[in-house]
Design a protein around this motif. Structure first.
Motif, mmCIF file in Angstrom:
data_model
loop_
_atom_site.group_PDB
_atom_site.id
_atom_site.type_symbol
_atom_site.label_atom_id
_atom_site.label_comp_id
_atom_site.label_asym_id
_atom_site.label_seq_id
_atom_site.Cartn_x
_atom_site.Cartn_y
_atom_site.Cartn_z
ATOM 1 N N SER A 100 -1.975 -4.822 2.128
ATOM 2 C CA SER A 100 -2.258 -3.785 3.141
ATOM 3 C C SER A 100 -1.247 -3.835 4.269
ATOM 4 O O SER A 100 -0.447 -4.747 4.352
ATOM 5 N N THR A 108 0.840 -1.200 0.000
ATOM 6 C CA THR A 108 0.000 0.000 0.000
ATOM 7 C C THR A 108 0.871 1.245 0.000
ATOM 8 O O THR A 108 1.838 1.331 0.765
ATOM 9 N N ARG A 117 -3.722 9.607 -9.270
ATOM 10 C CA ARG A 117 -2.795 8.545 -8.860
ATOM 11 C C ARG A 117 -2.242 7.761 -10.050
ATOM 12 O O ARG A 117 -1.086 7.338 -10.021
ATOM 13 N N SER A 163 0.646 5.723 -5.287
ATOM 14 C CA SER A 163 -0.222 5.747 -4.099
ATOM 15 C C SER A 163 -1.226 4.598 -4.137
ATOM 16 O O SER A 163 -2.429 4.793 -3.949
ATOM 17 N N LYS A 184 -3.551 1.400 -3.505
ATOM 18 C CA LYS A 184 -4.441 0.997 -2.414
ATOM 19 C C LYS A 184 -4.831 -0.468 -2.606
ATOM 20 O O LYS A 184 -4.823 -0.968 -3.748
ATOM 21 N N ASP A 235 -7.046 -1.409 -5.453
ATOM 22 C CA ASP A 235 -6.526 -1.405 -6.817
ATOM 23 C C ASP A 235 -6.146 -2.810 -7.281
ATOM 24 O O ASP A 235 -5.833 -3.008 -8.458
#
Length: 121
Positions: free
Chosen positions: A121, A13, A66, A84, A86, A89
């Motif tokens: 994450s 992340t 992004r 960036s 996440k 994504d």
């Protein structure tokens, strides 16, 4: 035109990744190009698109600011720079080509095989 996407993998992340899509066959600069993604259990969705010359780009609201799409017509390649990142994504990413104007729907003529990347994450 044949499309070969690459660059997938595992990223944390907040990290960055660049996907590439190499095209072969017909004249690359005659095609509008797009990137789409499909997460498990979800429909394929538009991510970004670029005009034939590269002068105009479109990005989905979910990745705006992004992700950046670009192309190199001399080397028959389209790129998707992703920053960036996440967890949401995470998906299989597909490049696609169409001989007409750019669309932000899935109505493209040619599709690559897809490349998977996972954002941890």
């Amino acid at each position: 035109v044949q499309l070969q996407a690459s660059g997938g993998g595992l990223v944390q992340t907040g990290g960055s990744l660049r996907l590439s899509c190499a095209a072969s066959g017909r004249i690359f600069s005659s095609y509008s190009m797009g990137w789409f993604r499909q997460a498990p259990g979800k429909e394929r969705e538009f991510v970004a698109a670029i005009s034939r010359s590269g002068a105009s780009t479109w990005t989905a609201d979910s990745v705006k600011g992004r992700f950046t799409i670009s192309r190199d017509n001399a080397n028959n390649t389209v790129y998707l720079q992703m920053n960036s990142l996440k967890p949401e994504d995470t998906a299989v990413y597909y490049c696609a080509a169409r001989s007409g104007m750019v669309l932000t729907t899935i109505a493209y003529d040619y599709w690559g095989q897809g490349t998977l990347f996972t954002v941890s994450s």
